[in-house]
Design a protein around this motif. Structure first.
Motif, PDB file in Angstrom:
ATOM      1  N   LEU A 188       3.036  32.894  17.933  1.00 26.14           N
ATOM      2  CA  LEU A 188       2.790  31.672  18.690  1.00 26.14           C
ATOM      3  C   LEU A 188       4.099  30.969  19.014  1.00 26.14           C
ATOM      4  O   LEU A 188       4.917  30.705  18.137  1.00 26.14           O
ATOM      5  CB  LEU A 188       1.880  30.736  17.891  1.00 26.14           C
ATOM      6  N   LEU A 189       4.275  30.632  20.289  1.00 28.43           N
ATOM      7  CA  LEU A 189       5.471  29.918  20.712  1.00 28.43           C
ATOM      8  C   LEU A 189       5.319  28.411  20.541  1.00 28.43           C
ATOM      9  O   LEU A 189       6.282  27.702  20.301  1.00 28.43           O
ATOM     10  CB  LEU A 189       5.764  30.228  22.188  1.00 28.43           C
ATOM     11  N   GLY A 190       4.129  27.893  20.711  1.00 24.69           N
ATOM     12  CA  GLY A 190       3.958  26.452  20.732  1.00 24.69           C
ATOM     13  C   GLY A 190       4.342  25.905  22.089  1.00 24.69           C
ATOM     14  O   GLY A 190       4.543  26.641  23.066  1.00 24.69           O
ATOM     15  N   VAL A 191       4.467  24.585  22.170  1.00 19.84           N
ATOM     16  CA  VAL A 191       4.760  23.954  23.456  1.00 19.84           C
ATOM     17  C   VAL A 191       6.131  24.370  23.986  1.00 19.84           C
ATOM     18  O   VAL A 191       6.248  24.774  25.153  1.00 19.84           O
ATOM     19  CB  VAL A 191       4.641  22.422  23.345  1.00 19.84           C
ATOM     20  N   PRO A 192       7.207  24.275  23.188  1.00 22.48           N
ATOM     21  CA  PRO A 192       8.496  24.768  23.691  1.00 22.48           C
ATOM     22  C   PRO A 192       8.427  26.280  23.952  1.00 22.48           C
ATOM     23  O   PRO A 192       8.048  27.053  23.078  1.00 22.48           O
ATOM     24  CB  PRO A 192       9.465  24.447  22.546  1.00 22.48           C
ATOM     25  N   GLY A 193       8.750  26.680  25.149  1.00 26.56           N
ATOM     26  CA  GLY A 193       8.749  28.105  25.475  1.00 26.56           C
ATOM     27  C   GLY A 193       7.498  28.586  26.170  1.00 26.56           C
ATOM     28  O   GLY A 193       7.460  29.718  26.659  1.00 26.56           O
ATOM     29  N   SER A 194       6.441  27.771  26.207  1.00 27.95           N
ATOM     30  CA  SER A 194       5.205  28.183  26.861  1.00 27.95           C
ATOM     31  C   SER A 194       5.228  27.824  28.341  1.00 27.95           C
ATOM     32  O   SER A 194       5.953  26.927  28.773  1.00 27.95           O
ATOM     33  CB  SER A 194       4.004  27.507  26.195  1.00 27.95           C
TER      34      SER A 194
END
Length: 266
Positions: A188-194
């Motif tokens: 999971l990348l999360g918000v940063p990187g998505s």
């Protein structure tokens, strides 16, 4: 289909796909997401505990809203970093992390007790959650504290979330995401990187997760995230623009999946 009871029940296992959304993510005069508009569409609310967002008044209001709509309540502790909304890496000693988890969840528990609403689960927020999937020291300190509350933890299957919960005897609820992305390796990348996901993409991804256990990665490659063939909880974010449309799209897909696969539990 959400719980219509006025008293949420603790679920130690799921019998259908559910939707959870982060709520109470405001602070003082700073507004958060449209919690009251989202509550009728969700099954569980992860309420910020004053770390990355939230304050005593907002926490208490969020608990009242969840009770009003019969939505299960989980604690959403985050790194104590409101300026970064808990989405920046923060180094804490094991002692600090353990105490911070107890402190934040305990604060929400006080408001739940006042409202006669049970604590349903715990789900760390943002970078704390991301780091817990593959950092043994971070995971262990958090899980030791979570075990104190004797409720399930929401987490990513086949990661330290699941094995850490098992180590401390914590019931584990598998979780997946559709408004943020995974790598092609399933991390999971999360918000940063998505990349930004449209409501239609969220609908399609949710159907795919529920039926096949697959979700498109950040590079559009289908990836197995460990929920194939079993109920899971699906997380969406209330701080995103268009969150109402995102949650509505996911709700439509989840209801279809539950009707097709888990109709006996509805």
């Amino acid at each position: 289909m959400v719980n219509t009871s006025t008293t949420p029940l603790i679920a130690h296992r799921l019998t259908r796909v559910e939707i959870n959304v982060d709520c109470g993510e405001a602070f003082g005069l700073w507004e958060g997401g449209p919690d009251e508009e989202l509550m009728p569409m969700i099954d569980a609310a992860n309420i910020a505990c004053g770390g990355h967002a939230g304050d005593p008044v907002i926490m208490r209001r969020a608990v009242a809203l969840a009770k009003k709509y019969g939505v299960k309540v989980g604690a959403h502790p985050g790194f104590p970093d409101k300026a970064g909304f808990g989405r920046r890496r923060l180094d804490m000693s094991a002692e600090q992390a353990y105490a911070e988890m107890l402190f934040q969840v305990g604060a929400l528990k006080a408001f739940l007790d006042e409202a006669d609403v049970p604590l349903n689960h715990i789900k760390p927020h943002g970078m704390w959650y991301i780091m817990m999937q593959n950092n043994e020291d971070v995971n262990d300190a958090a899980m030791r504290a979570i075990a104190h509350f004797k409720v399930p933890v929401y987490g990513l299957p086949n990661t330290l979330h699941e094995s850490g919960a098992k180590k401390y005897g914590i019931p584990f609820i598998p979780e997946a995401f559709v408004d943020v992305n995974y790598t092609t390796e399933g991390v999971l990348l999360g918000v940063p990187g998505s990349r930004k996901m449209s409501p239609e993409e969220i609908y399609v991804a949710t159907r795919s997760l529920g039926k096949e256990g697959l979700v498109p990665s950040v590079h559009h490659v289908p990836v197995d995230v460990g929920v194939r063939g079993k109920p899971f909880t699906l997380c969406l974010h209330s701080d995103f623009k268009g969150c109402r449309e995102n949650v509505a799209a996911a709700r439509r897909a989840v209801d279809e999946v539950n009707k097709e696969l888990y109709s006996e539990s509805l």
